[in-house]
Scaffold this motif. Structure first.
Motif, mmCIF file in Angstrom:
data_model
loop_
_atom_site.group_PDB
_atom_site.id
_atom_site.type_symbol
_atom_site.label_atom_id
_atom_site.label_comp_id
_atom_site.label_asym_id
_atom_site.label_seq_id
_atom_site.Cartn_x
_atom_site.Cartn_y
_atom_site.Cartn_z
ATOM 1 N N LEU A 270 -5.003 -5.242 -2.811
ATOM 2 C CA LEU A 270 -5.143 -4.387 -1.630
ATOM 3 C C LEU A 270 -4.461 -5.001 -0.421
ATOM 4 N N TYR A 271 -4.587 -6.317 -0.282
ATOM 5 C CA TYR A 271 -3.964 -7.007 0.858
ATOM 6 C C TYR A 271 -2.444 -6.922 0.766
ATOM 7 N N ASP A 272 -1.890 -7.118 -0.449
ATOM 8 C CA ASP A 272 -0.443 -7.014 -0.632
ATOM 9 C C ASP A 272 0.042 -5.596 -0.326
ATOM 10 N N ALA A 273 -0.749 -4.600 -0.782
ATOM 11 C CA ALA A 273 -0.365 -3.209 -0.521
ATOM 12 C C ALA A 273 -0.402 -2.903 0.975
ATOM 13 N N MET A 274 -1.375 -3.454 1.682
ATOM 14 C CA MET A 274 -1.447 -3.241 3.129
ATOM 15 C C MET A 274 -0.265 -3.881 3.842
ATOM 16 N N ASN A 275 0.186 -5.040 3.360
ATOM 17 C CA ASN A 275 1.375 -5.668 3.937
ATOM 18 C C ASN A 275 2.618 -4.807 3.702
ATOM 19 N N GLU A 276 2.678 -4.182 2.506
ATOM 20 C CA GLU A 276 3.783 -3.270 2.228
ATOM 21 C C GLU A 276 3.783 -2.104 3.208
ATOM 22 N N ILE A 277 2.582 -1.556 3.452
ATOM 23 C CA ILE A 277 2.461 -0.437 4.395
ATOM 24 C C ILE A 277 2.851 -0.891 5.797
ATOM 25 N N LYS A 278 2.445 -2.113 6.151
ATOM 26 C CA LYS A 278 2.799 -2.656 7.461
ATOM 27 C C LYS A 278 4.307 -2.730 7.641
ATOM 28 N N LEU A 282 5.042 2.718 1.845
ATOM 29 C CA LEU A 282 3.737 3.229 1.411
ATOM 30 C C LEU A 282 3.552 2.928 -0.070
ATOM 31 N N THR A 283 2.620 2.054 -0.372
ATOM 32 C CA THR A 283 2.416 1.567 -1.732
ATOM 33 C C THR A 283 0.979 1.820 -2.174
ATOM 34 N N PHE A 300 -8.448 3.831 -0.896
ATOM 35 C CA PHE A 300 -7.198 3.299 -0.344
ATOM 36 C C PHE A 300 -6.021 4.185 -0.743
ATOM 37 N N ASN A 301 -5.971 4.572 -2.034
ATOM 38 C CA ASN A 301 -4.874 5.424 -2.500
ATOM 39 C C ASN A 301 -4.916 6.803 -1.850
ATOM 40 N N MET A 302 -6.119 7.329 -1.606
ATOM 41 C CA MET A 302 -6.238 8.609 -0.892
ATOM 42 C C MET A 302 -5.670 8.478 0.522
ATOM 43 N N MET A 303 -5.939 7.340 1.164
ATOM 44 C CA MET A 303 -5.398 7.103 2.495
ATOM 45 C C MET A 303 -3.874 7.046 2.460
ATOM 46 N N VAL A 304 -3.323 6.369 1.438
ATOM 47 C CA VAL A 304 -1.869 6.279 1.314
ATOM 48 C C VAL A 304 -1.265 7.658 1.092
ATOM 49 N N SER A 305 -1.938 8.488 0.249
ATOM 50 C CA SER A 305 -1.447 9.849 0.012
ATOM 51 C C SER A 305 -1.431 10.656 1.306
ATOM 52 N N ALA A 306 -2.490 10.494 2.100
ATOM 53 C CA ALA A 306 -2.552 11.204 3.389
ATOM 54 C C ALA A 306 -1.442 10.721 4.317
ATOM 55 N N LEU A 307 -1.175 9.400 4.304
ATOM 56 C CA LEU A 307 -0.098 8.864 5.135
ATOM 57 C C LEU A 307 1.261 9.388 4.671
ATOM 58 N N GLU A 308 1.438 9.485 3.335
ATOM 59 C CA GLU A 308 2.697 10.023 2.810
ATOM 60 C C GLU A 308 2.898 11.461 3.262
ATOM 61 N N MET A 309 1.821 12.256 3.194
ATOM 62 C CA MET A 309 1.909 13.642 3.635
ATOM 63 C C MET A 309 2.224 13.720 5.128
ATOM 64 N N ARG A 310 1.531 12.882 5.905
ATOM 65 C CA ARG A 310 1.762 12.867 7.335
ATOM 66 C C ARG A 310 3.202 12.422 7.652
ATOM 67 N N GLU A 311 3.699 11.440 6.894
ATOM 68 C CA GLU A 311 5.054 10.957 7.135
ATOM 69 C C GLU A 311 6.080 12.032 6.793
#
Length: 512
Positions: A270-278, A282-283, A300-311
């Motif tokens: 999760l920490y590595d994925a958050m660094n990727e997002i930083k 979006l991972t 966490f993956n739901m949040m990433v999906s929402a960020l992808e949609m928002r992006e």
């Protein structure tokens, strides 16, 4: 009135915090010192009834000494926290209080293992040794060493319990300090990725303590009991007990290590994925867990999906914004309608033919859409003039790359526009150095400028103007081919010309 209410609420949280610390300390004390003193010692030692009173006196004096030392160190540890709740506390004071509150669990362990332990053990050992010397106690003197070791084990158990209880108790206080800093100074207090105690040593030490301390304490009690009951059995006792303790320690260490790894693995992912997002990537994390971490990873993956949609929505809106600007610019002159869109398509095609990434293609398209944005600053009498331009008027036209760059520099956020600036400024530079506004040559010209220059020239040649009809695509491509290495970048011009010649049957001819 609002400030007074806020101060009262902070003090209420602080009093609750102190109450929890005191309660936790008493719980640990009752579960360790008193339980051991009341339950284990009487059941282990065979001593005269009168000696129990003397031992109780020793215990009482030691507890008073321990309480005094605890009070001194506890006040020292919470001093900066107490300063942080004061009405006029500065940001630095709040920050120190926040950090000190985070350190409190570790300070609690130190307080129990050092001043607590020493202030209890030293008076107890000295008084017991004196009573043995005076004949007031009759058990063997070796029991003093056993008691000292037992007291250390009990302190370790107490420290472990208080560590986790204090970790839970400090959370409301940390939240309160964060709220105070936000409300008074508009600053968010955080740990700045600083880990005071990582999971690995926390779990390993806790697991070892939980698995070995009770067994060690039992071994000491059994040592005393067996020595009293059967001297022959006692001779081989520590060889047998040592083997059991060794096996137990190895088992506990391996168990604690496996549990630690099981918890560290998803946290690390999760920490590595958050660094990727930083970093803007979006991972998602592969959900291969069957415990509560499965819910965490799913969230966490739901949040990433929402960020992808928002992006995607933001990207579409931004692209629409660029297209709208380009269309609005082209609308000033009916003869250049659609010019910016076509230049963007040609430029993107060149980038794609050269194997550029999707991120690079997006920058090429946006920069090409806005390459003539500087023409907004040119008067209609000059921009829309149908006859030949004077030198002064042509100088005004030549200023549009710089005007465009200056316009984009005013748009926020600047980091979004920054990659587009080289293409806007340098799309009229020539490969031989005879272009404008900077007279750059060859590789000195930014890649965006060299790409857009080819696309812009082709569209300009094939589009109608008030003073001429557009050229046939084949003629425009021949001119581009002849100008490779002089006016245009030889590589980008060749890639574009070769591709467009293959498409010639489907390209509308001049006059069609």
């Amino acid at each position: 009135m609002n400030t007074d209410s806020s101060c009262l609420e902070t003090r209420k949280v602080y009093r609750s915090f102190l109450g929890k610390l005191l309660r936790n300390y008493l719980i640990g004390l009752l579960l360790t010192v008193l339980v051991v003193g009341i339950a284990i010692v009487p059941a282990t030692l065979s001593i005269a009834p009168g000696e129990y009173k003397r031992l109780a006196f020793v215990l009482l004096v030691s507890l008073v000494s321990m309480g005094a030392a605890e009070w001194i160190f506890f006040n020292r540890h919470i001093r900066s926290i107490r300063e942080g709740i004061a009405a006029g506390a500065s940001l630095d004071v709040l920050r120190r209080a926040f950090i000190q509150t985070q350190r409190l669990p570790l300070l609690t362990v130190f307080r129990i293992l050092v001043p607590h332990q020493l202030s209890f053990s030293i008076p107890a050992l000295l008084l017991t040794a004196w009573m043995l010397h005076e004949g007031l106690l009759t058990f063997p003197g070796s029991y003093i060493l056993v008691a000292a070791l037992g007291a250390l084990l009990v302190a370790g158990m107490h420290a472990m319990l208080d560590f986790f209880l204090t970790t839970a108790a400090i959370r409301p206080m940390l939240i309160e300090f964060k709220m105070l800093a936000e409300k008074k100074f508009r600053v968010e207090l955080d740990a700045d990725d600083h880990v005071l105690l990582s999971i690995r040593p926390k779990f390993l030490v806790s697991g070892i303590l939980m698995g070995t301390l009770p067994l060690l304490l039992f071994s000491l009690a059994a040592h005393i009991r067996l020595e009293q009951l059967d001297g022959g059995m006692f001779q081989n006792y520590w060889g047998w007990a040592g083997l059991i303790l060794l096996i137990d320690s190895a088992f506990v260490y391996m168990g604690a290590r496996l549990i630690t790894q099981d918890i560290e693995r998803p946290i690390s992912q999760l920490y590595d994925a958050m660094n990727e997002i930083k970093e803007g990537r979006l991972t998602k994390v592969q959900n291969v867990y069957s415990d509560e971490f499965s819910k965490l990873v799913t969230g966490f993956n739901m949040m990433v999906s929402a960020l992808e949609m928002r992006e995607k929505e933001s990207r579409a809106m931004l692209d629409s914004y660029f297209v709208t600007l380009a269309v609005a610019l082209d609308a000033r002159d009916p003869y250049t309608a659609g010019h910016s869109l076509r230049v963007a398509e040609y430029s993107e095609k060149i980038g794609r033919l050269c194997g550029m990434s999707s991120e690079e293609l997006a920058i090429i398209r946006k920069s090409a859409l806005l390459h003539d944005i500087g023409k907004i600053g040119i008067r209609d009498t000059v921009l829309l003039k149908e006859g030949r331009l004077t030198d002064e008027e042509f100088d005004q036209i030549k200023a549009h790359p710089e005007l465009g760059e200056n316009i984009l520099l005013q748009i926020e956020p600047k980091e979004v526009m920054a990659p587009l600036l080289p293409g806007v400024r340098s799309h009229h530079e020539r490969y031989d150095g005879k272009g404008y506004p900077d007279g750059l040559a060859g590789e000195e010209i930014p890649v965006l400028g060299r790409i857009i220059a080819v696309a812009d020239a082709y569209d300009a040649m094939t589009s109608d103007r008030p003073y001429r009809r557009g050229m046939a695509p084949s003629i425009a491509l021949s001119i581009l081919d002849e100008g490779r290495g002089s006016q245009w970048d030889p590589v980008f011009a060749k890639v574009f010309v070769d591709h467009m010649r293959k498409q010639l049957p489907s390209i509308p001819k001049w006059g069609a």
